[in-house]
Design an enzyme around this catalytic site. Structure first.
Site, PDB file in Angstrom:
ATOM      1  N   LYS A 107      60.257  32.866  56.351  1.00 39.26           N
ATOM      2  CA  LYS A 107      61.358  32.230  55.606  1.00 39.26           C
ATOM      3  C   LYS A 107      61.723  33.192  54.479  1.00 39.26           C
ATOM      4  O   LYS A 107      61.710  32.843  53.298  1.00 39.26           O
ATOM      5  CB  LYS A 107      60.874  30.863  55.085  1.00 39.26           C
ATOM      6  CG  LYS A 107      61.936  30.008  54.441  1.00 39.26           C
ATOM      7  CD  LYS A 107      62.931  29.420  55.423  1.00 39.26           C
ATOM      8  CE  LYS A 107      63.984  28.600  54.679  1.00 39.26           C
ATOM      9  NZ  LYS A 107      65.146  28.270  55.530  1.00 39.26           N
ATOM     10  N   ASP A 167      63.308  27.748  60.250  1.00 34.18           N
ATOM     11  CA  ASP A 167      64.171  26.615  60.601  1.00 34.18           C
ATOM     12  C   ASP A 167      64.883  26.874  61.932  1.00 34.18           C
ATOM     13  O   ASP A 167      64.997  25.997  62.788  1.00 34.18           O
ATOM     14  CB  ASP A 167      65.166  26.289  59.473  1.00 34.18           C
ATOM     15  CG  ASP A 167      65.767  27.522  58.824  1.00 34.18           C
ATOM     16  OD1 ASP A 167      65.277  28.642  59.095  1.00 34.18           O
ATOM     17  OD2 ASP A 167      66.723  27.391  58.056  1.00 34.18           O
ATOM     18  N   ASP A 216      51.238  25.613  61.993  1.00 37.77           N
ATOM     19  CA  ASP A 216      50.744  24.253  62.204  1.00 37.77           C
ATOM     20  C   ASP A 216      51.849  23.415  62.853  1.00 37.77           C
ATOM     21  O   ASP A 216      51.650  22.727  63.861  1.00 37.77           O
ATOM     22  CB  ASP A 216      50.365  23.672  60.821  1.00 37.77           C
ATOM     23  CG  ASP A 216      49.656  22.342  60.914  1.00 37.77           C
ATOM     24  OD1 ASP A 216      49.394  21.885  62.033  1.00 37.77           O
ATOM     25  OD2 ASP A 216      49.376  21.745  59.853  1.00 37.77           O
TER      26      ASP A 216
END
Ligand code: NAD
Length: 350
Positions: free
Chosen positions: A185, A217, A241
């Site tokens: 990110k 995203d 995760d």
């Protein structure tokens, strides 16, 4: 090749027994020794990760684990819960790299909630960093500031931590289709800007692997839109995760998914992605294939024996093609079998 076998609780003993039979059927020099972990260890030794198991796991080259946990231990104090044994063994062995393949065999395409044409033949591997990131970062906590509660966590990675997980992912990509997508990110988080920089630097050691980058995203979106564009994905602890659970659910069949957690020397702990399934324990109906496929991963990643790993994986494919199914993947028109029969069929296919 020393293997520590920890069947654990619930369906654990039933499914590991089948994986052990498969390992023994291969003509390999394996030394297998069993130990206690989880609830069974609490009952026998008042410790979910007893000393004898610690010694066994340390001395072994690899650990094959069934699953731990069950309602009978749910109200124990934290230190005496089965899951505590799992966290301790991972920490004790320094397992920093988690590898989770999400494979959807064409025969099981209907098990997914996505359209069969989007997921049939899906074969991706998510490599997740397991010991750093915001999950372990300090400072952390909830405290009073200016008269209100204030929560905070810290995301951090050193370049050596990033480089070692990137190398695991590049090595894995080399054994597959030589495509690696690094997820970060970087547009808002400096920590992951460093991740991207180190990924680009590390790529120079692997000219044969094509590296791409994707923002997390977008990665979450692409995984449901067009998951087959990916081969290997690598990312940090928190993003991994979330993305590894998303990827495994694309397949819709939890009883089929193996996993590996590795240290810096490719010593590893291999286990199915599912839990101990207390609801079906002892009934002989659990799907042993995730554990059998975990044994295949062990041969590939710890013992460097690609041929035997492929032999097991082909045997599993053959059994599915024959129409054999345990209850979790059963659909009309196929043949329902139990744990032992599924193991027998894999042995026959081997
Ligand atoms: P679970 O994965 O054990 O079971 C979820 C559902 O999937 C159940 O209906 C179960 O019957 C089914 N299922 C799971 N594995 C299957 C298999 N191989 N074949 C057929 N069906 C299968 O998850 P849960 O019910 O949330 O947890 C049960 C226990 O397992 C809890 O004590 C939990 O803490 C523990 N757990 C352990 C691990 C681990 O050992 N790594 C992981 C997750 C959960």
């Amino acid at each position: 090749m020393k293997i520590c076998v920890l069947p654990g609780d619930g369906i654990g003993p039933e499914i590991t027994a089948e994986a052990v039979r498969v390992l023994k059927a291969l003509d390999l020099k394996l030394e297998l020794e069993e130990g206690l972990l989880g609830g069974c260890a609490i009952d026998a030794a008042k410790d979910p990760f007893p000393e004898a198991t610690q010694r066994l796991a340390k001395e072994a080259d690899a650990v094959l684990l069934g699953a731990v946990g069950g309602p009978q231990w749910d109200n124990n104090p934290r230190e005496l819960r089965p899951e505590r044994g799992l966290l301790r063994i991972r920490k004790d062995l320094g397992l920093f790299a988690n590898l989770r393949p999400a494979i959807l065999y064409p025969e099981l395409a209907n098990a997914s909630t996505l359209k069969p044409e989007v997921v049939a033949g899906l074969d991706i591997l998510i490599v997740r960093e397991l010991t750093g990131d915001i999950y372990f970062g300090q400072p952390r906590g909830i405290e009073m500031r200016d008269g209100e509660r204030y929560g905070f966590n810290t995301m951090h990675y050193s370049e050596s931590e990033i480089r070692r997980i990137l190398r695991v992912a590049f090595d894995a990509a080399r054994k597959r289709n030589k495509k690696l997508c690094s997820v970060d990110k970087m547009n808002v988080l400096e920590c992951t800007q460093l991740w991207r920089d180190v990924a680009t630097e590390t790529a120079k050691e692997y000219p044969d692997v094509a590296l791409s980058h994707m923002l997390v995203d977008n990665a979450a979106m692409q995984l449901v839109k067009n998951p087959k564009q990916f081969d290997v994905m690598v990312t940090g602890n928190m993003f991994g995760d979330i993305l590894s659970d998303e990827a495994s659910m694309l397949t819709g069949s939890i009883g089929m998914l193996p996993s590996a957690s590795l240290d810096a020397n490719n010593k590893g702990l291999y286990e199915p992605s599912h839990g101990s399934a207390p609801d079906i324990a002892g009934k002989g109906v659990a799907n042993p294939l995730a554990t059998i496929l975990s044994a295949a991963m062990m041969l590939r990643y710890t013992f460097g024996n690609e041929a035997s790993a492929l032999q097991i994986e082909s045997a599993v494919k053959k059994v599915l093609a024959q129409g054999l199914r345990t209850g979790d993947i059963y659909e009309p028109g196929t043949t329902r079998v139990g744990t032992r029969e599924m193991g027998d069929a894999v042995l026959a296919a081997l």
